[in-house]
Structures are given as structure tokens and as C-alpha cells.
Design a protein around this motif. Structure first.
Motif, mmCIF file in Angstrom:
data_model
loop_
_atom_site.group_PDB
_atom_site.id
_atom_site.type_symbol
_atom_site.label_atom_id
_atom_site.label_comp_id
_atom_site.label_asym_id
_atom_site.label_seq_id
_atom_site.Cartn_x
_atom_site.Cartn_y
_atom_site.Cartn_z
ATOM 1 N N ASN A 57 91.765 -27.868 25.534
ATOM 2 C CA ASN A 57 91.580 -26.902 26.613
ATOM 3 C C ASN A 57 90.603 -27.417 27.657
ATOM 4 O O ASN A 57 89.667 -28.156 27.351
ATOM 5 N N THR A 58 90.860 -26.992 28.896
ATOM 6 C CA THR A 58 90.033 -27.382 30.023
ATOM 7 C C THR A 58 89.695 -26.160 30.864
ATOM 8 O O THR A 58 90.349 -25.106 30.746
ATOM 9 N N HIS A 59 88.715 -26.316 31.724
ATOM 10 C CA HIS A 59 88.314 -25.235 32.612
ATOM 11 C C HIS A 59 87.786 -25.843 33.896
ATOM 12 O O HIS A 59 87.165 -26.920 33.862
ATOM 13 N N TYR A 60 88.039 -25.166 35.033
ATOM 14 C CA TYR A 60 87.658 -25.708 36.333
ATOM 15 C C TYR A 60 86.967 -24.654 37.182
ATOM 16 O O TYR A 60 87.298 -23.469 37.128
ATOM 17 N N ALA A 61 86.053 -25.123 38.015
ATOM 18 C CA ALA A 61 85.505 -24.256 39.043
ATOM 19 C C ALA A 61 86.544 -24.066 40.148
ATOM 20 O O ALA A 61 87.383 -24.940 40.385
#
Length: 130
Positions: A57-61
Motif C-alpha cells: 500500500n501507498t499514500h500520497y499528498a
């Protein structure tokens, strides 16, 4: 000995691309989420992307979503390489980019708004200019 070493920074024209690398080595990396932060001149440091300890899993601004992509090689307990592919770069992306790690109890999630990183790299300069 724990190390986080960034590479791949440099000068690029607006609209161009760069790929940053973070070579992480040391014990216990199986439970570490890896983050990318940046700090532009005169601004606060900003968390822009993270990848979970599992790599799933990844997350971005919002400021980089759709333009930047974080990925990693398969990791073992002692090393992993994490990448930040940056496309459609803009002058406002000019900053020193840092990778950091944070121990986690849940290997499958990360949140780019997390605070209190355990360890930081020394940074790599990205300059977007014509």
C-alpha cells in the motif's frame, strides 16, 4: 548500522521527470514504512508519499498525487530500496527530498501525514528550472 541514502536528485526542466532512490539498510526493516518528505526554501517540511512495510500500500499528498509514484524492491529484514518516480515536474517541486522510516505495528498501511519518523536520510536536491 542503520542507513538511509538518497540519490537521483538534480536539475530538470519543467515538465520533465526524475527518479529518486532511497537505499535503506539495517536491522528490523520488515516493520518499517518508508516515507518521502521534501522541504522547499522558506517552507516547512512536507510529507509527500509513503509505502507500507509490506510494500502493498501507498499514500500520497494531494500536491503530488497523479504525478509521483512510490515503489520498492522486495525487502528483507536488512535492506530495501525505495523509489520515487516524479513526472510532470513543476518549479514548485524544487526542494530537498528526504527519505525516512517509521516503525509500524501494522505492516499493510501507511499515512503520509504520520509524524515522528525514527530515522532520516541526509536528503537530495531537486531543482526544477528552465
Amino acid at each position: 548500522q542503520l542507513q538511509l541514502v538518497e540519490s537521483g536528485g538534480g536539475l530538470v526542466q519543467p515538465g520533465g521527470s526524475l527518479r529518486l532512490s532511497c537505499a535503506a539498510s539495517g536491522e528490523g526493516l520488515d516493520w518499517d514504512a518508508i516515507f518521502w518528505f521534501r522541504q522547499a526554501p522558506g517552507k516547512e517540511r512536507e510529507g509527500i508519499s509513503c509505502i507500507s512495510a509490506s510494500g502493498s500500500n501507498t499514500h500520497y499528498a494531494d500536491s503530488v498525487k497523479g504525478r509521483f509514484t512510490i515503489s520498492s524492491d522486495s525487502r528483507d529484514n536488512a535492506s530495501v530500496s525505495v523509489y520515487l518516480q516524479m513526472n510532470d515536474l513543476r518549479p514548485e517541486d524544487t526542494a530537498i527530498y528526504y527519505c525516512a522510516k517509521k516503525s509500524t505495528f501494522v505492516r499493510t498501511v501507511c499515512d503520509v501525514r504520520a509524524q515522528s519518523m525514527d530515522f532520516w536520510g541526509k536528503g537530495a536536491l531537486v531543482n526544477v528550472s528552465s
